[in-house]
Design an enzyme around this catalytic site. Structure first.
Site, PDB file in Angstrom:
ATOM      1  N   SER A 252       0.851  -1.184   0.000  1.00  0.00           N
ATOM      2  CA  SER A 252       0.000   0.000   0.000  1.00  0.00           C
ATOM      3  C   SER A 252       0.889   1.238   0.000  1.00  0.00           C
ATOM      4  O   SER A 252       2.123   1.127   0.021  1.00  0.00           O
ATOM      5  CB  SER A 252      -0.899   0.013   1.232  1.00  0.00           C
ATOM      6  OG  SER A 252      -0.098   0.265   2.368  1.00  0.00           O
ATOM      7  N   LYS A 253       0.234   2.387   0.011  1.00  0.00           N
ATOM      8  CA  LYS A 253       0.972   3.658  -0.104  1.00  0.00           C
ATOM      9  C   LYS A 253       2.076   3.802   0.930  1.00  0.00           C
ATOM     10  O   LYS A 253       3.117   4.403   0.679  1.00  0.00           O
ATOM     11  CB  LYS A 253       0.003   4.830   0.026  1.00  0.00           C
ATOM     12  CG  LYS A 253      -0.772   5.048  -1.238  1.00  0.00           C
ATOM     13  CD  LYS A 253      -1.257   6.485  -1.331  1.00  0.00           C
ATOM     14  CE  LYS A 253      -2.063   6.692  -2.589  1.00  0.00           C
ATOM     15  NZ  LYS A 253      -3.499   6.570  -2.387  1.00  0.00           N
TER      16      LYS A 253
END
Ligand code: GLU
Length: 480
Positions: A252-253
């Site tokens: 994820s980010k």
């Protein structure tokens, strides 16, 4: 069997690295089997879907070289390829399911649903245990309530049977009969839910294989129930392992750059990104690691997927970028350098010959094109910070006379010119023959005085790329 595969992104954000890998596997499998790779846009979430994201997805896939032959921008017989344009189709099939007694309108309100879920939980039953309240409502009664304007959803009448299928990566998968209840297929606003429209589309678009990430495995339960209800043949399911970060959590980010556009903006090579992503969860039959996707041909088979999560490691990606970068011509690398170096940098004022020579000098020292920014000061900065090596070499008794001589020679030249390699040879000969400075004292001394560093690329070439005024400044620094 004719292979038809699809990549079905939702245009609610930019193309994720994980999505790009799924698209790549679909594309490669279609290519290996002379099948068809389709792009379908799953934009039923009206609030979050944006046409800008769809355009960006298509643009990013194009940049990666993952080209589809059917999609919203290249319509064909199985279209439309945007789910928002297929509502009449979803309606037709939900009407059919209702008329066959396989789906029904449900009038439970939000409040009632909360109460029923709490009831199920307090009795230690699945939360959906009481969602089937309206499954036996008389159709004429349902019709009356709909005509009176009551809000309703359409639920699938779950036959409550165990669902078993053979996933081509994960093997046999079984879902218990109470895994899902009578789930919603059409929301109260008339829009279909993902599991329903996905099945209708995969069925009508004649998909032979569903290649997607493992986080969709559980959806397969609802989807198989729907395939059965529609009387449709099941496609082959291929759930590839998830991409995870170093903490083993889904990528994820917070693991850094995860959108393809970020890598594009950082000037990564698409061939390197594709090569690296291809090997995250799949292995080459000849254990090759660096390759161009175009060379894979029919060596790309579905048997070589790994079941374990794949660790996404940017350091490895950088290594792949380095390997792909080495295959480029000097001209191509110079083209990339010109993009990453700020437009007002003097690099852009140099002749083509100078730039190609500089590029050649540094090609084997970089992993990313932007690494060149670290090397520009080697030729463009008058001064440098003096490190331990510098301070040591500068105290050698040979270094001062060497710097003095070089400075005096340099001062004879035009400030804006650059010394030729032949001239540098003459200076070295003079230092050796007349000043008796040899070996390490000569080479290390000259390098430290003229570049500030005790190692680096070919010194003669490097100095011949540096302006006389800069070299004079550096000699003065050594003498100060
Ligand atoms: N729209 C879904 C997604 O973006 C597609 C899943 C699938 O491939 O079935 O995750």
């Amino acid at each position: 069997m004719t292979v038809r595969v699809r990549f079905a992104p939702s245009p609610t954000g930019y193309l994720h690295i994980g999505g790009a890998r799924t698209a790549l596997y679909c594309y490669l499998y279609a290519k290996a089997t002379a099948g068809t790779y389709v792009l379908r846009i799953e934009d039923t979430d009206q609030a979050r879907s944006k046409i800008e994201y769809e355009d960006a997805l298509i643009e990013d896939l194009k940049w990666l070289g993952i080209t589809h032959t059917e999609g919203p921008d290249c319509p064909a017989v199985a279209g439309p390829y945007r789910q928002s344009e297929r509502n009449n189709i979803y309606k037709k099939y939900s009407d059919q399911l209702i008329s066959e007694g396989k789906a029904y309108p449900c009038f439970l309100t939000e409040e009632e649903l909360i109460v029923l879920t709490e009831k199920a939980e307090s009795e230690k039953k699945a939360p959906h245990a009481y969602h089937g309240e309206y499954r036996r409502l008389d159709p004429s009664e349902a019709k009356k309530r709909i005509e009176a304007g009551e809000s309703y959803v359409i639920r699938f009448k779950n036959p409550a049977k165990k669902v078993t299928f053979k996933d081509l990566v994960r093997g046999e998968v079984t879902f218990p009969e109470d895994m899902v209840g009578d789930f919603v297929i059409i929301r109260s606003n008339g829009l279909p839910v993902y599991n329903y429209c996905c099945v209708v589309d995969d069925y009508l678009m004649k998909m032979s294989h569903i290649i997607r990430a493992e986080d969709h495995l559980n959806n397969t339960c609802r989807q198989i129930l729907l395939y059965n209800a529609l009387g449709a043949e099941l496609p082959h399911f291929v759930h590839v392992s998830l991409l995870v970060g170093e903490d083993k959590q889904k990528l994820s980010k917070r693991h850094g750059a995860t959108s393809v556009s970020k890598y594009k903006n950082m000037h990564y090579l698409p061939s390197a990104l594709m090569n690296y992503l291809c090997l995250l969860g799949w292995s080459h039959p000849e254990e090759k690691d660096i390759f161009d996707l175009e060379t894979l041909g029919d060596t790309f088979t579905l048997e070589r997927f790994s079941k374990s999560p794949a660790l996404y490691d940017i350091k490895k990606l950088n290594y792949f970028n380095e390997q792909h970068l080495r295959k480029l011509s000097v001209e191509e690398i110079d083209g990339y350098f010109s993009k990453v170096i700020p437009t007002d940098h003097p690099y852009h004022d140099q002749t083509k010959e100078w730039r190609l020579c500089f590029t050649e000098l540094y090609t084997d020292k970089i992993q990313l094109f932007s690494d060149v920014l670290d090397f520009l000061p080697d030729v463009f900065t008058d001064t440098f910070s003096k490190d331990d090596n510098y301070n040591d070499v500068i105290t050698w008794e040979t270094t001062r006379p060497l710097a003095k001589y070089l400075k005096s020679e340099l001062e004879k030249l035009d400030d804006n010119s650059m010394p030729s390699k032949e001239l540098i040879d003459t200076w070295m000969t003079h230092l050796k023959k007349e000043l008796k400075i040899k070996g390490k004292a000569l080479f290390m001394g000259t390098r430290i005085v003229l570049t500030g560093k005790n190692h680096g690329p070919d010194l003669k070439v490097l100095v011949s790329l540096t302006k006389v005024s800069t070299l004079v400044q550096r000699c003065s620094l050594a003498l100060s």
